[in-house]
Design an enzyme around this catalytic site. Structure first.
Site, PDB file in Angstrom:
ATOM      1  N   ASP A  41       0.854  -1.107  -0.093  1.00 24.92           N
ATOM      2  CA  ASP A  41      -0.015   0.037   0.024  1.00 24.92           C
ATOM      3  C   ASP A  41       1.009   1.175   0.210  1.00 24.92           C
ATOM      4  OD1 ASP A  41      -2.059  -1.690   0.149  1.00 24.92           O
ATOM      5  OD2 ASP A  41      -2.784  -0.972   1.996  1.00 24.92           O
ATOM      6  N   TYR A  44       2.119   2.032  -3.428  1.00 22.15           N
ATOM      7  CA  TYR A  44       1.144   2.417  -4.113  1.00 22.15           C
ATOM      8  C   TYR A  44       0.921   3.705  -3.944  1.00 22.15           C
ATOM      9  CZ  TYR A  44      -3.477   3.037  -6.085  1.00 22.15           C
ATOM     10  OH  TYR A  44      -4.758   3.418  -6.909  1.00 22.15           O
ATOM     11  N   ILE A  91     -37.413  -2.276 -21.819  1.00 22.91           N
ATOM     12  CA  ILE A  91     -37.455  -4.017 -22.026  1.00 22.91           C
ATOM     13  C   ILE A  91     -38.929  -4.385 -21.705  1.00 22.91           C
ATOM     14  CG2 ILE A  91     -36.544  -4.546 -19.821  1.00 22.91           C
ATOM     15  CD1 ILE A  91     -34.665  -6.358 -21.472  1.00 22.91           C
ATOM     16  N   GLU A 127     -29.454 -13.555 -19.038  1.00 21.99           N
ATOM     17  CA  GLU A 127     -28.719 -12.609 -18.093  1.00 21.99           C
ATOM     18  C   GLU A 127     -29.398 -12.306 -16.739  1.00 21.99           C
ATOM     19  OE1 GLU A 127     -27.392  -9.396 -20.408  1.00 21.99           O
ATOM     20  OE2 GLU A 127     -26.976 -10.709 -22.310  1.00 21.99           O
ATOM     21  N   LYS A 129     -31.008  -9.573 -14.321  1.00 22.85           N
ATOM     22  CA  LYS A 129     -31.549  -8.189 -14.585  1.00 22.85           C
ATOM     23  C   LYS A 129     -31.196  -7.267 -13.327  1.00 22.85           C
ATOM     24  CE  LYS A 129     -35.463  -5.599 -15.952  1.00 22.85           C
ATOM     25  NZ  LYS A 129     -35.314  -4.306 -14.796  1.00 22.85           N
ATOM     26  N   ASP A 131     -30.401  -4.646 -10.499  1.00 21.82           N
ATOM     27  CA  ASP A 131     -31.222  -3.410 -10.112  1.00 21.82           C
ATOM     28  C   ASP A 131     -30.633  -2.344  -9.704  1.00 21.82           C
ATOM     29  OD1 ASP A 131     -33.728  -2.304  -9.509  1.00 21.82           O
ATOM     30  OD2 ASP A 131     -33.949  -3.303  -7.669  1.00 21.82           O
ATOM     31  N   ARG A 150     -29.182   6.969 -18.101  1.00 24.21           N
ATOM     32  CA  ARG A 150     -30.274   6.603 -19.193  1.00 24.21           C
ATOM     33  C   ARG A 150     -31.104   7.872 -19.155  1.00 24.21           C
ATOM     34  NH1 ARG A 150     -35.648   4.045 -18.804  1.00 24.21           N
ATOM     35  NH2 ARG A 150     -35.862   3.062 -20.903  1.00 24.21           N
ATOM     36  N   GLU A 185     -25.225  -1.576 -16.351  1.00 21.60           N
ATOM     37  CA  GLU A 185     -25.811  -1.335 -14.973  1.00 21.60           C
ATOM     38  C   GLU A 185     -24.719  -0.728 -13.961  1.00 21.60           C
ATOM     39  OE1 GLU A 185     -28.974  -1.269 -15.583  1.00 21.60           O
ATOM     40  OE2 GLU A 185     -30.245  -1.496 -13.615  1.00 21.60           O
ATOM     41  N   TYR A 235     -21.537  -3.510 -14.323  1.00 23.39           N
ATOM     42  CA  TYR A 235     -21.592  -4.566 -15.135  1.00 23.39           C
ATOM     43  C   TYR A 235     -22.007  -4.279 -16.457  1.00 23.39           C
ATOM     44  CZ  TYR A 235     -20.776  -7.103 -10.962  1.00 23.39           C
ATOM     45  OH  TYR A 235     -19.910  -7.581  -9.882  1.00 23.39           O
ATOM     46  N   LYS A 325     -39.488 -11.560 -14.279  1.00 22.52           N
ATOM     47  CA  LYS A 325     -39.391 -10.956 -12.903  1.00 22.52           C
ATOM     48  C   LYS A 325     -39.587 -12.380 -11.840  1.00 22.52           C
ATOM     49  CE  LYS A 325     -39.533  -6.335 -13.210  1.00 22.52           C
ATOM     50  NZ  LYS A 325     -39.595  -5.080 -12.560  1.00 22.52           N
ATOM     51  N   CYS A 419     -56.713   9.286  22.470  1.00 21.17           N
ATOM     52  CA  CYS A 419     -55.687   9.780  21.639  1.00 21.17           C
ATOM     53  C   CYS A 419     -54.540   9.848  22.399  1.00 21.17           C
ATOM     54  CB  CYS A 419     -55.867  11.012  20.967  1.00 21.17           C
ATOM     55  SG  CYS A 419     -54.522  11.656  19.985  1.00 21.17           S
ATOM     56  N   CYS A 422     -53.056  13.848  22.033  1.00 20.78           N
ATOM     57  CA  CYS A 422     -53.744  15.094  22.694  1.00 20.78           C
ATOM     58  C   CYS A 422     -54.645  14.431  23.867  1.00 20.78           C
ATOM     59  CB  CYS A 422     -54.555  15.782  21.700  1.00 20.78           C
ATOM     60  SG  CYS A 422     -56.218  14.801  21.261  1.00 20.78           S
ATOM     61  N   CYS A 437     -59.759  10.090  16.939  1.00 22.75           N
ATOM     62  CA  CYS A 437     -59.528  11.225  18.084  1.00 22.75           C
ATOM     63  C   CYS A 437     -60.749  11.956  17.812  1.00 22.75           C
ATOM     64  CB  CYS A 437     -58.344  11.768  17.775  1.00 22.75           C
ATOM     65  SG  CYS A 437     -58.086  13.139  18.845  1.00 22.75           S
ATOM     66  N   CYS A 443     -55.844  18.654  18.293  1.00 18.07           N
ATOM     67  CA  CYS A 443     -55.139  17.551  18.630  1.00 18.07           C
ATOM     68  C   CYS A 443     -53.774  17.890  17.400  1.00 18.07           C
ATOM     69  CB  CYS A 443     -55.817  16.336  18.020  1.00 18.07           C
ATOM     70  SG  CYS A 443     -54.551  14.960  17.948  1.00 18.07           S
TER      71      CYS A 443
HETATM   72  S1  IVH Z   1     -30.590  -5.069 -21.757  1.00 24.76           S
HETATM   73  C1  IVH Z   1     -33.159  -3.126 -25.191  1.00 24.76           C
HETATM   74  N1  IVH Z   1     -29.835  -6.261 -19.990  1.00 24.76           N
HETATM   75  O1  IVH Z   1     -33.375  -3.034 -17.356  1.00 24.76           O
HETATM   76  C2  IVH Z   1     -32.736  -3.806 -24.080  1.00 24.76           C
HETATM   77  N2  IVH Z   1     -30.849  -4.480 -19.554  1.00 24.76           N
HETATM   78  O2  IVH Z   1     -33.730  -2.594 -20.113  1.00 24.76           O
HETATM   79  C3  IVH Z   1     -31.584  -3.127 -23.287  1.00 24.76           C
HETATM   80  N3  IVH Z   1     -31.124  -4.105 -17.017  1.00 24.76           N
HETATM   81  O3  IVH Z   1     -33.047  -0.133 -17.087  1.00 24.76           O
HETATM   82  C4  IVH Z   1     -31.300  -3.296 -21.960  1.00 24.76           C
HETATM   83  N4  IVH Z   1     -30.151  -5.696 -16.404  1.00 24.76           N
HETATM   84  O4  IVH Z   1     -30.660  -0.813 -16.885  1.00 24.76           O
HETATM   85  C5  IVH Z   1     -30.413  -5.238 -20.257  1.00 24.76           C
HETATM   86  N5  IVH Z   1     -28.671  -7.669 -18.295  1.00 24.76           N
HETATM   87  C6  IVH Z   1     -29.474  -6.582 -18.710  1.00 24.76           C
HETATM   88  C7  IVH Z   1     -30.098  -5.771 -17.609  1.00 24.76           C
HETATM   89  C8  IVH Z   1     -30.801  -4.859 -18.279  1.00 24.76           C
HETATM   90  C9  IVH Z   1     -30.578  -4.868 -15.994  1.00 24.76           C
HETATM   91  C10 IVH Z   1     -32.106  -2.884 -16.717  1.00 24.76           C
HETATM   92  C11 IVH Z   1     -31.560  -1.619 -17.595  1.00 24.76           C
HETATM   93  C12 IVH Z   1     -32.912  -0.696 -17.825  1.00 24.76           C
HETATM   94  C13 IVH Z   1     -33.997  -1.923 -17.987  1.00 24.76           C
HETATM   95  C14 IVH Z   1     -34.591  -2.111 -19.296  1.00 24.76           C
END
Ligand code: IVH
Length: 685
Positions: A41, A44, A91, A127, A129, A131, A150, A185, A235, A325, A419, A422, A437, A443
């Site tokens: 460290d 660095y 999407i 893949e 999704k 969040d 976005r 994301e 990612y 989902k 209450c 009050c 109340c 109150c």
């Molecule tokens: S593809 C046209 N891949 O979902 C499709 N979106 O897209 C382009 N999201 O808010 C998106 N994981 O940020 C894609 N593996 C993934 C994703 C992903 C999360 C989110 C993206 C967007 C929402 C709709």
């Protein structure tokens, strides 16, 4: 600066700075990406400090991908907008949590591609999704030049300085096309999220409800040195504008991006046909809890880019992808206490204070127990372990008590008859579920709530008076009734906690502006029991003036659409109460006014019998303004499109309502056409 003008010495310094930058980046990768540091460290730090010093002295030589930007040096005063070269689309979301979701998607793909049932299964890339927050990273000649959120899909915010602080992200990449936009994301790992909140609690700062909010808060920071401390992750999952093709399929693209040094999640797979899509969905569901970050589903994409192009887009969504989902999440936690909250109409609501628990993407520490009946039905005691459920953004609910885990000292909560704020008697009308109340304006809890309601957006629409300020203004009796709001001055307001001169002036301006209102807003604002927004609208339309409503008898009220005997009774009581009439009077004396004689008596009721649905952002009208106009001219506003919809009024970035309208053949109009309808009517009249 051109190379020729450099002295030998300058050239040497420039070279040294480049070498340092490269060396530090190499160690960053070893440390943050490979978890395998190769220097101490201290060493660095000394490299880093040398570069910082040289950059200060020779800013002209500082590179666009300097590792010193990773700690976020420059502070911005506001966010700049960036227009995306290629929009970031949304999407399609498969809401059917069961296997059917995968089959529906595959079915649509096969139909669109006109595949025979005997044709081989389609190849999909599956893949996670993530969040978090979608971003577009623009690399030119391998250097990260702009990172943007976005936003609405077309324009986002410039978050370049903040994104540069993401340690796992390469700032300079060999082997990319000259122009190459990487999409993915930005997220926060659960551990980081907890660490940040812990720290925020310590310094008395804002505690974030979930990792997604914390990500947004960190990414949209004007001071990137704060972002740098938040340890965001990124990612990659796709591309924006590119000057040449990188790969022929989605899976090959992600492999390639990984090879080039971009973080790509290993949780992905190729699937052939819907059963394999569903397998991925199930497998990820089982592992979801153990993932280091939050996801809200999985994404299926047709793997071949050629097929993706063939499939194309419907409205704003690609036909070739879908999000599948997961059902709402449940979790167990303990009831630490049960308290009573007093609402604006005096309703006593029991609220369970919970041991904070992370569920459905958010930390939950309270849950409503609704009323005495619900409390009894659930049989919940203080100390009990309960199961809580939360889906999306809805209020978390208590599903059941776990009786096996009830401690010996669990306490029964006794619902108070007074209450707690009050001390007035809390009365339950025969046949009613709620205890209320009877303290009225005496109150303070009711007063705070009625003030917050009075100022709320769809009531008088006064900005800047939040819970904290309302509580203070009530505590010292500055606001005895909502009418006192119109007596406030900026000088008075600045005396309160965290209230600057600017905010105080803004509040006073907003109060002033609110005086010009409509009868329906006014009726909604004054908290007549049982009269919500829709009720206020109906009453305003029916009676046309406040006087007519005040004069109405039981029979008159029962003649109003949607008004039953119980509501009619409450309205009568409200207007029989001298204290209420006094407040109304004071409000009018203060200058609150509206155009009387609206509703029934107006001649221009061109929209009678018509139902409108709004979608997207209109050029100049807000949603509320457009709705007000529709209703003023006799029309109805509905939330979803059906065969009965007369018009869909669409603005920029419309939602799925637009495609539904197209499918059902409902007429779609824009603001211009809408305004013409109004003008035409006025001319005809
Ligand atoms: S593809 C046209 N891949 O979902 C499709 N979106 O897209 C382009 N999201 O808010 C998106 N994981 O940020 C894609 N593996 C993934 C994703 C992903 C999360 C989110 C993206 C967007 C929402 C709709």
């Amino acid at each position: 600066m051109s190379e020729q003008t450099l002295t030998k010495e300058e050239q040497a310094i420039k070279d040294r700075m480049e070498a340092l930058a490269e060396e530090i980046e190499k160690h960053n990768k070893a440390y943050y990406v490979d978890n395998n540091p190769t220097i101490s460290d201290d060493l660095y730090d000394s490299l880093f400090q040398e570069l910082v010093r040289l950059e200060k002295e020779y800013p002209q030589f500082k590179s666009l991908f300097s590792p010193t930007d990773r700690v976020g040096a420059e502070v911005k005063s506001e966010m700049t907008k960036v227009t995306h070269k290629i929009p970031l689309l949304s999407i399609h979301t498969e809401t059917d949590y069961t296997a059917q979701g995968a089959y529906d998607f595959d079915g649509r793909i096969r139909r669109s591609l006109e595949l025979e049932p005997s044709a081989p299964p389609v190849e999909y890339d599956c893949e996670l999704k993530f969040d978090g927050l979608a971003v577009n990273l623009r690399y030119e000649k391998g250097v990260l030049v702009v990172a943007a959120t976005r936003g609405d899909g077309y324009t986002g915010e410039d978050v370049t300085a903040n994104v540069r602080t993401i340690k796992t992200l390469p700032l300079k990449v060999e082997g990319l096309p000259d122009i190459c936009e990487i999409r993915g994301e930005v997220i926060l790992h659960k551990k980081e999220f907890e660490r940040i909140n812990e720290e925020q609690r310590k310094i008395g700062g804002k505690v974030f409800a979930n990792p997604r909010n914390a990500t947004a808060g960190s990414l949209r920071q004007l001071d990137p040195s704060i972002t740098a401390k938040r340890n965001l992750s990124f990612y990659a999952y796709g591309l924006g504008e590119v000057s040449s093709e990188i790969a022929p399929t989605q899976s090959a693209l992600l492999d390639k991006l990984k090879e080039l040094g971009f973080p790509v999640s290993g949780m992905r797979t190729l699937a052939y046909g819907p059963a394999e899509l569903q397998n991925f969905h199930l497998k990820v569901e089982q592992e979801r809890k153990d993932l280091p970050f939050e996801i809200d589903g999985v994404v299926y994409k047709v793997n071949s880019f050629a097929l993706q192009r063939e499939l194309g887009y419907v409205s704003r969504e690609p036909r070739w992808a879908c999000a599948h989902k997961y059902p709402p999440e449940e979790a167990q936690t303990q009831v630490l206490d049960i308290e009573i909250q007093v609402g604006r109409t005096g309703k006593l609501t029991p609220v369970a204070r919970l041991r904070p628990v992370f569920v459905g993407g958010t930390t939950i520490s309270n849950a409503s127990l609704h009323n005495e009946e619900f409390l009894e039905k659930m049989g919940v005691k203080i100390g009990d372990t309960i199961v809580i459920r939360r889906a999306g953004d809805v209020i978390p609910e208590i599903v059941r008590v776990v009786p096996e885990l009830r401690p010996a000292d669990a306490r029964t909560f006794v619902f108070p008859e007074y209450c707690p704020i009050c001390g007035s008697h809390a009365y339950k009308e025969p046949g009613e579920k709620d205890r209320r109340c009877t303290g009225g304006l005496f109150c303070k809890a009711m007063r705070v709530q009625s003030i917050l309601h009075f100022v709320s957006r769809n009531a008088m629409g006064i900005d800047g008076i939040g819970e904290k300020l309302a509580e203070q203004l009530v505590a010292d009796d500055t606001l005895k009734t909502v009418a006192d709001i119109y007596k406030l001055t900026a000088d008075q307001l600045v005396k309160y906690e965290r209230m600057g001169e600017k905010s105080a002036t803004k509040i006073i301006e907003s109060i002033e502006k609110s005086k010009n209102t409509t009868l329906e807003r006014f009726l909604f604002a004054i908290s007549i029991p049982d009269v919500g927004e829709a009720g206020a609208r109906t009453l305003a339309a029916h009676f046309g003036s406040l006087q007519a409503l005040e004069d109405a008898g039981l029979e008159d009220l029962l003649g109003v659409e949607d008004v039953g005997p119980s509501t009619a009774e409450k309205i009568l009581h409200f207007f029989a109460e001298p204290a209420n009439l006094k407040v109304i009077d004071e409000l009018r004396v203060a200058g609150v006014h509206w155009e009387e004689g609206g509703g029934r008596s107006t001649e221009n009721q061109i929209f009678t019998g018509m139902t409108f649905v709004l979608t997207g952002t209109l050029p100049t009208l807000t949603r509320d303004e457009a709705s007000d106009l529709i209703r003023k001219f006799g029309g109805k506003v509905a939330g979803s499109v059906s065969k009965k919809t007369s018009y869909v009024l669409a603005g920029a970035n419309p939602g799925s309502k637009l495609s539904k309208a197209e499918a059902l053949g409902v007429k779609i109009i824009d603001q211009d056409e809408f305004m013409k309808m109004l003008v035409q009517d006025k001319e005809d009249a």
